[in-house]
Design a protein around this motif. Sequence first.
Motif, PDB file in Angstrom:
ATOM      1  N   GLN A   1       0.855  -1.188  -0.051  1.00  0.00           N
ATOM      2  CA  GLN A   1      -0.255  -0.041   0.066  1.00  0.00           C
ATOM      3  C   GLN A   1       0.717   1.209   0.075  1.00  0.00           C
ATOM      4  O   GLN A   1       0.500   2.066  -0.690  1.00  0.00           O
ATOM      5  CB  GLN A   1      -0.824  -0.027   1.145  1.00  0.00           C
ATOM      6  CG  GLN A   1      -2.110  -0.997   0.925  1.00  0.00           C
ATOM      7  CD  GLN A   1      -2.890  -1.018   2.335  1.00  0.00           C
ATOM      8  OE1 GLN A   1      -2.356  -0.529   3.561  1.00  0.00           O
ATOM      9  NE2 GLN A   1      -3.953  -1.633   2.234  1.00  0.00           N
ATOM     10  N   LEU A   2       1.973   1.294   0.710  1.00  0.00           N
ATOM     11  CA  LEU A   2       2.864   2.423   0.845  1.00  0.00           C
ATOM     12  C   LEU A   2       3.513   2.529  -0.681  1.00  0.00           C
ATOM     13  O   LEU A   2       3.584   3.791  -0.934  1.00  0.00           O
ATOM     14  CB  LEU A   2       3.952   1.976   1.795  1.00  0.00           C
ATOM     15  CG  LEU A   2       4.978   3.205   1.977  1.00  0.00           C
ATOM     16  CD1 LEU A   2       4.705   4.222   2.405  1.00  0.00           C
ATOM     17  CD2 LEU A   2       6.190   2.629   2.686  1.00  0.00           C
TER      18      LEU A   2
ATOM     19  N   GLU B   1       2.347   1.864  -3.502  1.00  0.00           N
ATOM     20  CA  GLU B   1       1.372   2.399  -4.499  1.00  0.00           C
ATOM     21  C   GLU B   1       1.439   4.027  -4.262  1.00  0.00           C
ATOM     22  O   GLU B   1       1.305   4.518  -5.207  1.00  0.00           O
ATOM     23  CB  GLU B   1       0.068   1.699  -4.149  1.00  0.00           C
ATOM     24  CG  GLU B   1      -0.106   0.037  -4.825  1.00  0.00           C
ATOM     25  CD  GLU B   1      -1.446  -0.259  -4.159  1.00  0.00           C
ATOM     26  OE1 GLU B   1      -2.271   0.603  -3.862  1.00  0.00           O
ATOM     27  OE2 GLU B   1      -1.504  -1.431  -4.541  1.00  0.00           O
ATOM     28  N   LYS B   2       1.348   4.385  -3.037  1.00  0.00           N
ATOM     29  CA  LYS B   2       1.328   5.756  -2.758  1.00  0.00           C
ATOM     30  C   LYS B   2       2.694   6.396  -3.306  1.00  0.00           C
ATOM     31  O   LYS B   2       2.714   7.732  -3.786  1.00  0.00           O
ATOM     32  CB  LYS B   2       1.314   5.879  -1.207  1.00  0.00           C
ATOM     33  CG  LYS B   2       1.028   7.445  -1.006  1.00  0.00           C
ATOM     34  CD  LYS B   2       0.631   7.678   0.804  1.00  0.00           C
ATOM     35  CE  LYS B   2       0.525   9.114   0.759  1.00  0.00           C
ATOM     36  NZ  LYS B   2       0.148   9.399   2.416  1.00  0.00           N
ATOM     37  N   VAL B   3       3.898   5.828  -2.958  1.00  0.00           N
ATOM     38  CA  VAL B   3       5.271   6.169  -3.403  1.00  0.00           C
ATOM     39  C   VAL B   3       5.235   6.421  -4.933  1.00  0.00           C
ATOM     40  O   VAL B   3       5.719   7.490  -5.628  1.00  0.00           O
ATOM     41  CB  VAL B   3       6.344   5.296  -2.998  1.00  0.00           C
ATOM     42  CG1 VAL B   3       7.475   5.936  -3.785  1.00  0.00           C
ATOM     43  CG2 VAL B   3       6.278   5.273  -1.560  1.00  0.00           C
ATOM     44  N   GLN B   4       4.710   5.421  -5.611  1.00  0.00           N
ATOM     45  CA  GLN B   4       4.610   5.646  -7.082  1.00  0.00           C
ATOM     46  C   GLN B   4       3.958   6.765  -7.742  1.00  0.00           C
ATOM     47  O   GLN B   4       4.196   7.323  -8.543  1.00  0.00           O
ATOM     48  CB  GLN B   4       4.081   4.235  -7.675  1.00  0.00           C
ATOM     49  CG  GLN B   4       4.323   3.807  -9.139  1.00  0.00           C
ATOM     50  CD  GLN B   4       4.019   2.417  -9.480  1.00  0.00           C
ATOM     51  OE1 GLN B   4       3.653   1.775  -8.729  1.00  0.00           O
ATOM     52  NE2 GLN B   4       4.551   1.946 -10.720  1.00  0.00           N
ATOM     53  N   LYS B   5       2.760   7.093  -7.178  1.00  0.00           N
ATOM     54  CA  LYS B   5       2.077   8.275  -7.588  1.00  0.00           C
ATOM     55  C   LYS B   5       2.708   9.563  -7.041  1.00  0.00           C
ATOM     56  O   LYS B   5       2.747  10.572  -7.802  1.00  0.00           O
ATOM     57  CB  LYS B   5       0.630   8.349  -6.747  1.00  0.00           C
ATOM     58  CG  LYS B   5      -0.281   7.001  -7.165  1.00  0.00           C
ATOM     59  CD  LYS B   5      -1.349   7.099  -6.409  1.00  0.00           C
ATOM     60  CE  LYS B   5      -2.290   5.705  -6.932  1.00  0.00           C
ATOM     61  NZ  LYS B   5      -3.548   5.766  -5.836  1.00  0.00           N
ATOM     62  N   VAL B   6       3.440   9.801  -5.996  1.00  0.00           N
ATOM     63  CA  VAL B   6       4.063  10.516  -5.489  1.00  0.00           C
ATOM     64  C   VAL B   6       5.224  10.913  -6.481  1.00  0.00           C
ATOM     65  O   VAL B   6       5.562  12.243  -6.744  1.00  0.00           O
ATOM     66  CB  VAL B   6       4.387  10.417  -4.146  1.00  0.00           C
ATOM     67  CG1 VAL B   6       5.497  11.560  -3.582  1.00  0.00           C
ATOM     68  CG2 VAL B   6       3.429  10.484  -3.115  1.00  0.00           C
TER      69      VAL B   6
ATOM     70  N   VAL C   1       8.116  16.200  -0.170  1.00  0.00           N
ATOM     71  CA  VAL C   1       7.894  14.863   0.531  1.00  0.00           C
ATOM     72  C   VAL C   1       8.656  14.776   1.663  1.00  0.00           C
ATOM     73  O   VAL C   1       9.734  14.923   1.768  1.00  0.00           O
ATOM     74  CB  VAL C   1       8.092  13.716  -0.528  1.00  0.00           C
ATOM     75  CG1 VAL C   1       7.616  12.505   0.374  1.00  0.00           C
ATOM     76  CG2 VAL C   1       7.246  13.781  -1.935  1.00  0.00           C
TER      77      VAL C   1
ATOM     78  N   ILE D   1       3.368  16.088   1.227  1.00  0.00           N
ATOM     79  CA  ILE D   1       3.022  14.727   1.243  1.00  0.00           C
ATOM     80  C   ILE D   1       3.781  14.094   2.208  1.00  0.00           C
ATOM     81  O   ILE D   1       5.004  14.157   2.504  1.00  0.00           O
ATOM     82  CB  ILE D   1       3.513  14.270  -0.137  1.00  0.00           C
ATOM     83  CG1 ILE D   1       2.482  14.717  -1.294  1.00  0.00           C
ATOM     84  CG2 ILE D   1       3.289  12.538  -0.200  1.00  0.00           C
ATOM     85  CD1 ILE D   1       1.341  14.607  -1.352  1.00  0.00           C
TER      86      ILE D   1
ATOM     87  N   LEU E   1       4.839  10.441   3.886  1.00  0.00           N
ATOM     88  CA  LEU E   1       5.114   8.769   3.846  1.00  0.00           C
ATOM     89  C   LEU E   1       5.634   8.335   5.230  1.00  0.00           C
ATOM     90  O   LEU E   1       6.669   8.703   5.373  1.00  0.00           O
ATOM     91  CB  LEU E   1       5.823   8.530   2.534  1.00  0.00           C
ATOM     92  CG  LEU E   1       5.512   9.087   1.196  1.00  0.00           C
ATOM     93  CD1 LEU E   1       6.436   8.773   0.234  1.00  0.00           C
ATOM     94  CD2 LEU E   1       4.172   8.417   0.738  1.00  0.00           C
TER      95      LEU E   1
END
Length: 455
Positions: A153-154, A156-161, A168, A308, A310
């Motif tokens: 899940q993390l 997936e967020k990193v890929q978008k960011v 960040v 953002i 993370l």
Amino acid sequence: MSAKKIMIIDNEQGLCRMMAAVLMDEGHAVRTFTDPLEAMDLFRPGCWDLVISDIKMPGIDGLEVLQRVKARDSGVPVVMITAFATVEMSIQALRKGAYDMLTKPFEPDELLFRVRNALNHNQLKTENRQLKETLAGKFNFDNIIGASTILQQLLEKVQKVAVRDTSVMITGESGTGKELIAQAIHYNSPRKEKPFIAINCGAIPDSVLESELFGHKKGAFTGADADKIGLLKAADGGTLFLDEIGNLPLSVQKTLLRFLQEQEFRRIGDTVPTRVDVRLISATNSDLEQEVQRGSFREDFFYRLNVINLHLPPLRQRKADIPLLAAHFIADQNKKFKTEISGLTPEAQAAACEYAWPGNIRQLKNVIEACLTIETEQRISLATLAQFIETDSAVTPPDNDYNQALARFEIDYLRQLLSAADGNIEAAAQKANMNMATIYRKMKKYGLRKEDMIN
């Protein structure tokens, strides 16, 4: 220098023969052409290391040859030859992509000098490109070890960011891999061709930190014997990673805040602002909101950095990833020291999964390295592991029988692996460094179905 493939184009046969003889004596593979159109018909990308071409030729001239070569293979250096060199012609050739100009008549030594420079330059460019490709591959999201849901899940967020050019802040305990995530963001962003520069704000004394970040002018203070560019300028176009951001003095926070607002700063002792285009990624293992309440961290600076957030979970919350990480570190050590440790015994693996790992991934890596240093058996035993971490003597594998324990582990591992890959066997095989046939064979052995693994 190893033998290179060189194409020579000149309508003077005698000059072609002379250049070919000189370069072949150096061990290069040379082919000469007196007809530039024939040469261009036979030019293929990736087949030549250097092109040497006259400018004045019948059919098409050397500048047209240069354009055609660069259009097909931009990485090949081209040395132009002319008996009528002018400043205008040289500028035109260099603008079109020529590496160098050689004026007739020339001595063999001058030819060799120009050729060596061109080939060395191209070799450096190739090595630099390969290094960048290696780095990009190393920090590909698929190479971050772990199949746990919380990590996926993390990521997936990193890929978008990564593709969005914004500040960040990465939070998490020490040793959770904050710099690895920062590097993954950089190498999967539009800035990946530019520098990634990391600085540990807690490792540099306050007295020199400002100079390290912003640079200084000669004579700005005692000991400033020359101009110095800071890390912000060095990272221009790329990413600056500020680790342990909570250690920044308030004065430096103020200057960085101005930079984030204006994209400019002043070097120490300078009256003219410096403009740069840099993405800031910060990281901390402390609670900065508490630091803001205490007044030791600027609130406006915190919100500028924390656009953002993370948060990296500690390893104790990623127990399913411990066997994967351990296997990865064992493989690294085997490769480095030519050893053949096959893994952990079931007892050792069970103990590793139960341990809290206060130092997180960094501690696990160090413990694995220490275990391999002293282990004399094929696998790391519980007795060996217990020399480096506290283990519960009551911890036992799910089954006392080794084959049953191994089967249970393989089933759990395959389920996590295939679930993370949405049932894609090829992707799962690449992630685990396994052969696809091996995964199919084990799925059949344990009665696992791909359809059951799709999220």
